[in-house]
Design an enzyme around this catalytic site. Sequence first.
Site, mmCIF file in Angstrom:
data_model
loop_
_atom_site.group_PDB
_atom_site.id
_atom_site.type_symbol
_atom_site.label_atom_id
_atom_site.label_comp_id
_atom_site.label_asym_id
_atom_site.label_seq_id
_atom_site.Cartn_x
_atom_site.Cartn_y
_atom_site.Cartn_z
ATOM 1 N N ASP A 330 0.708 -1.220 0.116
ATOM 2 C CA ASP A 330 -0.115 0.055 -0.047
ATOM 3 C C ASP A 330 0.722 1.309 -0.121
ATOM 4 O O ASP A 330 1.973 0.813 0.467
ATOM 5 C CB ASP A 330 -0.913 -0.255 1.264
ATOM 6 C CG ASP A 330 -1.771 0.903 1.637
ATOM 7 O OD1 ASP A 330 -2.397 1.416 0.114
ATOM 8 O OD2 ASP A 330 -2.137 1.415 2.583
ATOM 9 N N ASP A 523 -0.846 -0.656 6.225
ATOM 10 C CA ASP A 523 -0.663 0.123 7.487
ATOM 11 C C ASP A 523 -1.996 -0.194 8.034
ATOM 12 O O ASP A 523 -2.233 0.417 9.410
ATOM 13 C CB ASP A 523 -0.384 1.670 7.371
ATOM 14 C CG ASP A 523 -1.597 2.383 6.674
ATOM 15 O OD1 ASP A 523 -2.341 1.522 6.072
ATOM 16 O OD2 ASP A 523 -1.363 3.570 6.681
ATOM 17 N N ASP A 527 -7.042 -1.265 4.964
ATOM 18 C CA ASP A 527 -6.858 -2.325 3.965
ATOM 19 C C ASP A 527 -6.958 -3.777 4.438
ATOM 20 O O ASP A 527 -6.341 -4.646 3.901
ATOM 21 C CB ASP A 527 -5.426 -2.148 3.479
ATOM 22 C CG ASP A 527 -4.367 -1.642 4.338
ATOM 23 O OD1 ASP A 527 -4.799 -1.984 5.554
ATOM 24 O OD2 ASP A 527 -3.500 -1.179 4.120
HETATM 25 P P1 ADP Z 1 -3.563 4.320 -0.141
HETATM 26 O O1 ADP Z 1 -4.075 3.411 -0.988
HETATM 27 O O2 ADP Z 1 -2.437 5.125 -0.615
HETATM 28 O O3 ADP Z 1 -3.215 3.682 1.415
HETATM 29 P P2 ADP Z 1 -6.271 5.299 0.818
HETATM 30 O O4 ADP Z 1 -6.793 3.960 0.373
HETATM 31 O O5 ADP Z 1 -6.185 5.545 2.378
HETATM 32 O O6 ADP Z 1 -4.627 5.446 0.107
HETATM 33 O O7 ADP Z 1 -6.844 6.629 0.513
HETATM 34 C C1 ADP Z 1 -7.015 6.713 -0.989
HETATM 35 C C2 ADP Z 1 -7.249 8.222 -1.283
HETATM 36 O O8 ADP Z 1 -8.584 8.640 -1.085
HETATM 37 C C3 ADP Z 1 -6.440 9.403 -0.933
HETATM 38 O O9 ADP Z 1 -5.441 9.686 -1.633
HETATM 39 C C4 ADP Z 1 -7.503 10.528 -0.676
HETATM 40 O O10 ADP Z 1 -7.622 11.227 -1.972
HETATM 41 C C5 ADP Z 1 -8.773 9.868 -0.461
HETATM 42 N N1 ADP Z 1 -9.048 9.756 0.803
HETATM 43 C C6 ADP Z 1 -9.422 8.472 1.541
HETATM 44 N N2 ADP Z 1 -9.444 9.053 2.780
HETATM 45 C C7 ADP Z 1 -9.581 10.083 2.755
HETATM 46 C C8 ADP Z 1 -10.060 11.320 3.775
HETATM 47 N N3 ADP Z 1 -10.292 11.033 5.236
HETATM 48 N N4 ADP Z 1 -9.857 12.694 3.795
HETATM 49 C C9 ADP Z 1 -9.457 12.971 2.263
HETATM 50 N N5 ADP Z 1 -9.326 12.179 1.413
HETATM 51 C C10 ADP Z 1 -9.358 10.891 1.611
HETATM 52 MG MG MG Z 2 -3.653 3.230 3.248
#
Ligand code: ADP
Ligand code: MG
Length: 629
Positions: A330, A523, A527
């Site tokens: 991730d 993390d 996920d």
């Molecule tokens: P990654 O896959 O990199 O770990 P996430 O799945 O946690 O990222 O989140 C993916 C995207 O969704 C972020 O890059 C953001 O654009 C959006 N996002 C997720 N949660 C939030 C939040 N609480 N506030 C704002 N944007 C969010």
């Molecule tokens: Mg994440």
Amino acid sequence: MTKKQKKTLRRILLAAVLAVCAALLTHFVPLPWYLALAAWLVPYFTIGYDVLRKALLGIKNGEVFDENFLMAVATVGAMALGEYGEGVAVMLFYQIGELFQSYAVGKSRRSITELMDIRPDSANLQTADGEIKTVSPEEVHIGDVIVIRPGEKVPLDGVVQSGESTLNTAALTGESKPRRVGPGDGIISGCVNADGLLYVRVSKPYGESTVAKILELVENSSLKKAKVENFITKFARWYTPAVCYAALALALVPPLAGMAGLLPAAWPAGWGVWISRALTFLVISCPCALVISIPLTFFGGIGGASRAGILVKGGNYLEALAHTGVAVFDKTGTLTRGVFTVTAVAPAPGVTENELGEAAALAESFSGHPIAKSLWERWGAGLDRARAADARETAGQGVCTQVDGAAVLAGNARLMEAHGIACTPAEAAGTVVYVAKGGRYLGSIAIGDEPKPTAKDAIAGLKGQGVRTVMLTGDAEAAAAPVAAALGVDEMHAGLLPADKVAQVERLLAAKGDKQNLAFVGDGINDAPVLMRADVGIAMGALGSDAAIEAADVVLMDDDPAKLCRAMRIARKCMAIVWQNIIFALGIKALFLLLGALGIANMWWAVFADVGVMVLAVLNATRMLAAQK
Ligand code: ADP
Ligand code: MG
């Protein structure tokens, strides 16, 4: 050494002295056979009475075929054939081997619990009248205040009421990263309070505290057995009776064949020779070397890993980790620091920067996402959380929260699209959060995250071990591509919703070979589905995150991606030792069984093939522990 081990040692020494006396006596004084036998029976019973008793009990309980039975039959047989010295020697060496093994197992168990030295002995509870009482951590309730003095272990999870100090997390993470804490900070049990005096309000009962969870996890890890371990258990169950019947055949068939005139003329025909060979056969065949050394190796591997801050929930996962062919990461919080800072603010026309920031911070005030934290950090000071209510978070998109009675959206372009809000695509580098309030677009905030310092080396290290690296992220392509390029991952997919991540993992699972495993490293924030789906789910930064500890198979206590390489090295070394022992032990046994059947190997060789192989295998297994120091 324990009391029992000391007692066994004394018995071994006594029996050895008695055996030497018997040998001298029978050598220099011509005794009738019954007196010679009597002289040898003294050391024999001294050293072997418990083995004989266990063998008889086994027969009585219908569980005939174990190593006690093998040893009892072999040595009683040897005595009956007049090979007194051999009979006593086999028992003596068998006991020496058992003592050595129980010492080695006990020592490795102790050294692991010692080095995972996180179990708190007591807590200093502040009573209603302000006095301090020392109680056991189990007696402390949620909401109680405990006092932690410098040098003491933090006994329960809680929040600092007053006082400031530095915490040392070395016992939990394997690395000493001191952490400053002050009033309002959450602290985790198992850390050591380095310098200040802390008053802490307890937030979880002991049973649910980090320490208790980790200890439970490490203690239960031996329950989940690796495939090789199960194989050896099954093998031993089948192998011992098979060898016993083979020995019986060896004792009976050639002499009977000799009587019938079917034995080749060059072969001996007497009963004594073949019975003696059959007994040798029994001693050689004892499977202790494998039955003991293999679980010990896994135990050492799991223990060594936990000392490095890598919790492996079972031997099966260690085995799976050793065969990792694809490592999927991730991005946010795993390969990048997950600590965002605001890099650009672009309010829509007619909106002030503050309006935009406040709306975003309040909307995010309930979220645990790293993005949310960064926005709160920048604008949260002085804001009243009570202004926000009814927060709804859509994983991979963002949040929708009622702020001052109007719906505020904060998230990526996808979230805006889903609510039919037109937004101005921001050009800033990094992750962009778009904000809208009551259906009106307020503007965008760009935030930057950076790769963890060790991420690049971690990816390079994995590639060096022949592992394919993949990065999956819910972030936009524009923010993710530079990170992927900087780290040098083999493959990258951006703009994924949690369900898309599962689909990607499914695809990778189908594409990889059967012999290879897929490890997913996340993390633990949104996920869990992929963690479960992967062959090995690895959660990092688990300090304080219960969800991650629960969902994963392997838990990295701190958030260093390089720990994955380390975990794989430990796993591979563990499997290498396991296979060395299997091949070595079975190879030597097969060879000696053949030599025994042919009459080339006698009882003395048999003792080496049994006890010697066991000692060597156990010593090899303990390398697993030594390697991690
Ligand atoms: P990654 O896959 O990199 O770990 P996430 O799945 O946690 O990222 O989140 C993916 C995207 O969704 C972020 O890059 C953001 O654009 C959006 N996002 C997720 N949660 C939030 C939040 N609480 N506030 C704002 N944007 C969010
Ligand atoms: Mg994440």
